[in-house]
Write a protein that holds these residues in place. Structure first.
Motif, PDB file in Angstrom:
ATOM      1  N   HIS A   1      52.245  50.641  29.519  1.00 45.05           N
ATOM      2  CA  HIS A   1      53.613  50.744  28.830  1.00 45.05           C
ATOM      3  C   HIS A   1      53.352  50.420  26.694  1.00 45.05           C
ATOM      4  O   HIS A   1      54.025  50.918  26.545  1.00 45.05           O
ATOM      5  N   LYS A   2      52.006  49.447  26.611  1.00 43.29           N
ATOM      6  CA  LYS A   2      52.246  49.787  24.962  1.00 43.29           C
ATOM      7  C   LYS A   2      52.008  51.312  24.812  1.00 43.29           C
ATOM      8  O   LYS A   2      52.197  51.387  23.755  1.00 43.29           O
ATOM      9  N   VAL A   3      50.904  51.698  25.576  1.00 38.26           N
ATOM     10  CA  VAL A   3      50.669  53.083  24.193  1.00 38.26           C
ATOM     11  C   VAL A   3      51.412  53.984  24.932  1.00 38.26           C
ATOM     12  O   VAL A   3      51.275  54.214  24.014  1.00 38.26           O
ATOM     13  N   ILE A   4      52.918  54.209  26.478  1.00 34.53           N
ATOM     14  CA  ILE A   4      53.481  54.821  25.910  1.00 34.53           C
ATOM     15  C   ILE A   4      54.326  54.887  25.160  1.00 34.53           C
ATOM     16  O   ILE A   4      54.613  55.394  24.389  1.00 34.53           O
ATOM     17  N   SER A   5      54.117  53.783  24.726  1.00 35.11           N
ATOM     18  CA  SER A   5      56.201  53.187  23.689  1.00 35.11           C
ATOM     19  C   SER A   5      55.543  53.233  22.327  1.00 35.11           C
ATOM     20  O   SER A   5      56.109  53.548  21.368  1.00 35.11           O
ATOM     21  N   ALA A   6      54.362  53.306  21.946  1.00 32.29           N
ATOM     22  CA  ALA A   6      53.257  53.609  20.729  1.00 32.29           C
ATOM     23  C   ALA A   6      53.857  55.542  20.410  1.00 32.29           C
ATOM     24  O   ALA A   6      54.234  56.043  19.771  1.00 32.29           O
ATOM     25  N   TYR A   7      54.066  56.007  21.699  1.00 35.02           N
ATOM     26  CA  TYR A   7      54.209  57.657  21.537  1.00 35.02           C
ATOM     27  C   TYR A   7      55.079  58.405  21.427  1.00 35.02           C
ATOM     28  O   TYR A   7      55.529  58.708  20.931  1.00 35.02           O
ATOM     29  N   ILE A   8      55.898  56.987  22.327  1.00 39.48           N
ATOM     30  CA  ILE A   8      57.715  57.075  21.679  1.00 39.48           C
ATOM     31  C   ILE A   8      57.921  57.208  20.953  1.00 39.48           C
ATOM     32  O   ILE A   8      58.836  57.983  20.002  1.00 39.48           O
ATOM     33  N   LYS A   9      57.561  56.236  19.486  1.00 41.65           N
ATOM     34  CA  LYS A   9      57.839  55.527  18.675  1.00 41.65           C
ATOM     35  C   LYS A   9      57.469  56.421  17.851  1.00 41.65           C
ATOM     36  O   LYS A   9      58.343  57.392  16.579  1.00 41.65           O
ATOM     37  N   MET A  10      56.552  57.793  17.982  1.00 46.44           N
ATOM     38  CA  MET A  10      55.477  58.507  17.225  1.00 46.44           C
ATOM     39  C   MET A  10      57.034  60.061  17.105  1.00 46.44           C
ATOM     40  O   MET A  10      57.305  60.473  16.608  1.00 46.44           O
ATOM     41  N   VAL A  11      57.260  60.515  18.119  1.00 49.92           N
ATOM     42  CA  VAL A  11      58.111  61.309  18.560  1.00 49.92           C
ATOM     43  C   VAL A  11      59.423  61.121  18.102  1.00 49.92           C
ATOM     44  O   VAL A  11      59.781  61.690  17.306  1.00 49.92           O
ATOM     45  N   ASP A  12      59.624  59.526  18.386  1.00 53.98           N
ATOM     46  CA  ASP A  12      61.567  59.172  17.745  1.00 53.98           C
ATOM     47  C   ASP A  12      61.265  59.379  15.937  1.00 53.98           C
ATOM     48  O   ASP A  12      62.469  60.041  15.099  1.00 53.98           O
ATOM     49  N   ALA A  13      60.276  59.206  15.564  1.00 56.52           N
ATOM     50  CA  ALA A  13      60.080  59.222  13.830  1.00 56.52           C
ATOM     51  C   ALA A  13      60.239  60.551  13.443  1.00 56.52           C
ATOM     52  O   ALA A  13      60.496  61.231  12.541  1.00 56.52           O
ATOM     53  N   ALA A  14      59.163  61.464  14.463  1.00 60.06           N
ATOM     54  CA  ALA A  14      59.294  62.501  14.059  1.00 60.06           C
ATOM     55  C   ALA A  14      60.571  63.271  14.280  1.00 60.06           C
ATOM     56  O   ALA A  14      61.271  64.475  13.432  1.00 60.06           O
ATOM     57  N   LEU A  15      61.582  63.690  15.464  1.00 61.37           N
ATOM     58  CA  LEU A  15      63.324  63.426  15.548  1.00 61.37           C
ATOM     59  C   LEU A  15      63.665  63.888  14.225  1.00 61.37           C
ATOM     60  O   LEU A  15      64.452  64.409  13.524  1.00 61.37           O
ATOM     61  N   LYS A  16      63.183  62.185  13.441  1.00 62.73           N
ATOM     62  CA  LYS A  16      64.426  61.576  12.511  1.00 62.73           C
ATOM     63  C   LYS A  16      63.869  62.086  11.352  1.00 62.73           C
ATOM     64  O   LYS A  16      64.829  62.005  10.553  1.00 62.73           O
ATOM     65  N   GLY A  17      62.692  62.793  11.600  1.00 56.48           N
ATOM     66  CA  GLY A  17      62.467  63.329   9.727  1.00 56.48           C
ATOM     67  C   GLY A  17      62.708  64.922   9.892  1.00 56.48           C
ATOM     68  O   GLY A  17      62.797  64.713   8.315  1.00 56.48           O
ATOM     69  N   ARG A  18      63.231  64.863  10.792  1.00 52.67           N
ATOM     70  CA  ARG A  18      64.076  66.673  10.342  1.00 52.67           C
ATOM     71  C   ARG A  18      65.156  66.630  10.916  1.00 52.67           C
ATOM     72  O   ARG A  18      65.827  67.297  11.278  1.00 52.67           O
ATOM     73  N   ASN A  19      66.157  65.223  10.777  1.00 51.59           N
ATOM     74  CA  ASN A  19      67.613  65.208  11.089  1.00 51.59           C
ATOM     75  C   ASN A  19      67.610  65.719  12.119  1.00 51.59           C
ATOM     76  O   ASN A  19      69.424  65.902  11.803  1.00 51.59           O
ATOM     77  N   LEU A  20      66.898  64.805  12.924  1.00 48.09           N
ATOM     78  CA  LEU A  20      67.526  65.696  14.485  1.00 48.09           C
ATOM     79  C   LEU A  20      67.676  63.915  15.178  1.00 48.09           C
ATOM     80  O   LEU A  20      67.058  63.190  15.037  1.00 48.09           O
ATOM     81  N   THR A  21      68.253  64.485  15.847  1.00 49.83           N
ATOM     82  CA  THR A  21      68.646  62.697  16.813  1.00 49.83           C
ATOM     83  C   THR A  21      67.805  62.190  17.349  1.00 49.83           C
ATOM     84  O   THR A  21      66.965  62.941  18.301  1.00 49.83           O
ATOM     85  N   GLY A  22      67.201  60.998  17.600  1.00 48.93           N
ATOM     86  CA  GLY A  22      66.036  60.551  18.149  1.00 48.93           C
ATOM     87  C   GLY A  22      66.301  60.577  19.604  1.00 48.93           C
ATOM     88  O   GLY A  22      67.431  60.747  20.286  1.00 48.93           O
ATOM     89  N   VAL A  23      65.602  60.090  19.935  1.00 47.90           N
ATOM     90  CA  VAL A  23      64.969  59.813  21.355  1.00 47.90           C
ATOM     91  C   VAL A  23      66.004  58.612  21.799  1.00 47.90           C
ATOM     92  O   VAL A  23      66.346  58.354  21.551  1.00 47.90           O
ATOM     93  N   PRO A  24      66.567  58.881  23.526  1.00 48.40           N
ATOM     94  CA  PRO A  24      67.727  58.229  24.161  1.00 48.40           C
ATOM     95  C   PRO A  24      66.992  57.013  24.518  1.00 48.40           C
ATOM     96  O   PRO A  24      65.481  56.708  24.056  1.00 48.40           O
ATOM     97  N   ASP A  25      67.477  55.787  24.296  1.00 47.63           N
ATOM     98  CA  ASP A  25      67.035  54.203  24.049  1.00 47.63           C
ATOM     99  C   ASP A  25      67.216  54.062  25.404  1.00 47.63           C
ATOM    100  O   ASP A  25      66.022  53.732  25.445  1.00 47.63           O
ATOM    101  N   ASP A  26      66.624  54.382  26.607  1.00 48.79           N
ATOM    102  CA  ASP A  26      66.102  54.501  28.131  1.00 48.79           C
ATOM    103  C   ASP A  26      64.515  54.969  27.730  1.00 48.79           C
ATOM    104  O   ASP A  26      63.936  54.919  28.391  1.00 48.79           O
ATOM    105  N   TYR A  27      64.692  55.096  26.440  1.00 51.42           N
ATOM    106  CA  TYR A  27      62.978  56.004  26.904  1.00 51.42           C
ATOM    107  C   TYR A  27      62.113  55.078  26.859  1.00 51.42           C
ATOM    108  O   TYR A  27      60.871  54.753  27.051  1.00 51.42           O
ATOM    109  N   TYR A  28      62.488  53.470  26.244  1.00 47.56           N
ATOM    110  CA  TYR A  28      61.218  52.510  25.938  1.00 47.56           C
ATOM    111  C   TYR A  28      61.761  51.789  27.038  1.00 47.56           C
ATOM    112  O   TYR A  28      62.514  51.395  28.248  1.00 47.56           O
ATOM    113  N   PRO A  29      60.673  51.261  27.255  1.00 50.14           N
ATOM    114  CA  PRO A  29      59.750  50.326  28.763  1.00 50.14           C
ATOM    115  C   PRO A  29      61.695  49.444  29.063  1.00 50.14           C
ATOM    116  O   PRO A  29      62.336  48.414  28.152  1.00 50.14           O
ATOM    117  N   ARG A  30      61.580  49.020  30.404  1.00 50.25           N
ATOM    118  CA  ARG A  30      63.208  47.832  30.418  1.00 50.25           C
ATOM    119  C   ARG A  30      62.437  46.865  30.462  1.00 50.25           C
ATOM    120  O   ARG A  30      61.457  46.126  30.533  1.00 50.25           O
TER     121      ARG A  30
END
Length: 564
Positions: free
Chosen positions: A535-564
């Motif tokens: 969970h810890k490792v995958i959460s870090a990858y999710i944050k990387m992708v989310d930041a990359a999407l927002k950096g291109r003025n795109l919608t970030g990842v959906p909220d449910d990507y993060y662990p429950r």
């Protein structure tokens, strides 16, 4: 000894008929032993209770969903039942003097199990326990799909599978059997008669002998509820031009869901709309698109011929989708002229690429291609699978590649992104069980799963990052958005492909959206396979992708990507 064995082999080589006869007798004997062992250890059933168990599978056998088969457990006569009773042990008397079977831990634990069940109901709002019901093997109380598991049945597993298939009720019986249905066609009985423990959940009650523990599932917000083979679409306002929107109408004084569904199926229409005492049939069109659902309470008028179902009103229709195929979007062909640009349908494995191809082919009428060749997909109807990916005859090309050279070979791309937790599990299932199969329990618990996560989780992130970096024209589509807003998201995808598509065709796709590429929930894992470190490792990858999407003025990842 060697000489004797040589003579034995020579004898059967000269007499092949004898060899095969011997083999058949050997297999028959083994089958009889297997069937006999299946009965050992089953609870006994009292002589005064109808329909004990016949044909019960061996202990621990995995059984598939059996569809609308009403499998009985009835013995042919009382003598057969009494002989089994002798096999299973002595009878004993209940407090009320009636004969009951010796159930071991199950009978004595009934009151404790009931208390535990009440506690769980408060914790889980998805289902409400409504009582113990009589079940007749000749006329089932719940007449939808059913499945059995004589080793691992749990209340949640039964509820989950009935809910996924859109049924309103889930019932458990005999400690190991699960029945789904849209209405209860039986009488309520005393709670004491549901006294068998669940095979896979100690301390919980799963019905009894010919007795169902029934739960009402909370499905009001879901769009996949079923009535038998028909799919519940929801409550909708009467269309403005009824005769054009729904061309077939029939008066039904004794209205019921099955009567209206049967009529529209017979007339070969995919929609059945119930309006009080009138049944309407038609197609989803711009006049009746099924996009604006109303509150189901507006349609809550009971059917005249059914106690548990709503049949709508003259102003608000209850709509079901029949099993009739809407052929308006089923024709597919190769592009009439070679395409001037190559468009990728790019995704990480397990992100729904095959499903997206199915939708695109229905929406556009053109075959999709592939960077690879998968014979099983070709056999399922993806005829573009056999074409070279540069042939220019397909509308887009499936790829999982993420290298700069491979990405830059395409002129544009639809980038499909899915929750990594779901994508990794889907690809693991595909790797060890095929496109709609499942990995075995041993794979999840063995070394394969940790190694898979360690190798594939970084790829989930780098795949998206590379396509955003090197792709020439990239349309990002989240798998979860495509499921929730299929009409809108598919419209965006088709627009990038440069094909003009009629709205009626997109409406047709909505009705055929699942195709044959959806895994059943029957073997869904009942635990989280991810460890805290994962969970810890995958959460870090999710944050990387989310930041990359927002950096291109795109919608970030959906909220449910993060662990429950």
């Amino acid at each position: 000894m060697a000489k004797l064995w040589f003579k034995f082999q020579r004898y059967f080589r000269r007499k092949p008929v004898r060899f095969f006869t011997f083999l058949v007798l050997y297999l028959t004997a083994g089958s009889l032993v297997f069937l006999h062992s299946g009965f050992v250890g089953q609870p006994a059933v009292s002589q005064n209770q109808a329909s004990p168990a016949a044909g019960v599978p061996a202990e621990g056998a995995e059984l598939p969903f059996l569809g609308d088969l009403h499998l009985g457990r009835g013995f042919r006569d009382a003598g057969e039942a009494s002989s089994l009773a002798r096999r299973y042990g002595p009878w004993f008397k209940a407090k009320d003097g009636s004969e009951r079977t010796k159930l071991g831990d199950y009978g004595g634990a009934w009151s404790r199990a009931l208390k535990g069940r009440i506690v769980r109901e408060k914790e889980d709002e998805r289902a409400k326990y409504i009582g113990c019901y009589l079940d007749d093997t000749q006329s089932r109380a719940l007449r939808g799909v059913s499945f059995f598991d004589y080793k691992k049945m749990t209340i949640f597993r039964c509820q989950d599978n009935c809910a996924e298939r859109g049924y309103l009720y889930a019932g458990l019986e005999f400690g190991a059997e699960c029945y789904c249905g849209h209405k209860i066609q039986a009488t309520n009985v005393s709670e004491a008669e549901c006294d068998m423990g669940c095979k896979g959940e100690r301390g919980s009650v799963c019905g009894g002998a010919n007795r169902l523990s029934v739960y009402r599932l909370q499905l009001a917000q879901e769009s996949a509820r079923r009535y038998g083979s028909a799919v519940f679409r929801g409550c909708f306002r009467r269309p403005d031009n009824l005769s054009l929107a729904l061309p077939v109408t029939a008066a039904m004084p004794n209205m019921s869901v099955d009567k209206c569904v049967d009529l529209c199926t017979e007339k070969e229409y995919p929609l059945a709309a119930l309006a009080g005492t009138a049944c309407h049939c038609g197609f989803p069109t711009t006049r009746f698109p099924l996009h604006e659902r109303e509150d189901e309470q507006l349609c809550a008028q009971k059917c005249s011929a059914e106690e548990f179902e709503s049949c709508g009103t003259p102003r608000y229709f209850i709509v079901y989708q029949t099993q009739v195929q809407d052929n308006r979007c089923m024709d597919r062909r190769f592009l009439p002229a070679k395409s001037k640009q190559l468009i990728a349908l790019a995704s990480f494995p397990g992100a729904g690429n095959t499903w997206a191809r199915h939708l695109i082919e229905l929406a556009t009428g053109f075959y999709t291609g592939s960077y690879y060749f998968d014979g099983s997909l070709y056999n399922k109807g993806f005829k573009g699978e056999r074409d070279h990916w540069r042939s220019g005859r397909t509308i887009c090309i499936k790829t999982h590649e993420s290298g700069q050279k491979e990405i830059e070979a395409f002129d544009a791309a639809i980038l499909l992104i899915r929750n990594p937790y779901k994508a990794l599990m889907a690809e693991f299932n595909r790797k060890y069980g095929g496109h709609i199969g499942f990995a075995a329990h041993a794979h999840w618990k063995g070394k394969e799963w940790p190694e898979f996560v360690r190798n594939y989780a970084p790829w989930w992130a780098t795949h998206t990052l590379d396509w955003l970096k090197f792709g020439k024209k990239v349309l990002v589509v989240h798998f979860e958005d495509l499921k929730q807003e299929l009409f809108i998201q598919l419209g965006r995808m088709v627009s990038l492909l440069g094909v003009a598509v009629r709205e009626d065709r997109l409406l047709c796709v909505e009705g055929q959206k699942d195709g044959n590429f959806k895994r059943s929930g029957l073997r869904k894992l009942e635990y989280d396979p991810y460890t805290a470190d994962m969970h810890k490792v995958i959460s870090a990858y999710i944050k990387m992708v989310d930041a990359a999407l927002k950096g291109r003025n795109l919608t970030g990842v959906p909220d449910d990507y993060y662990p429950r």
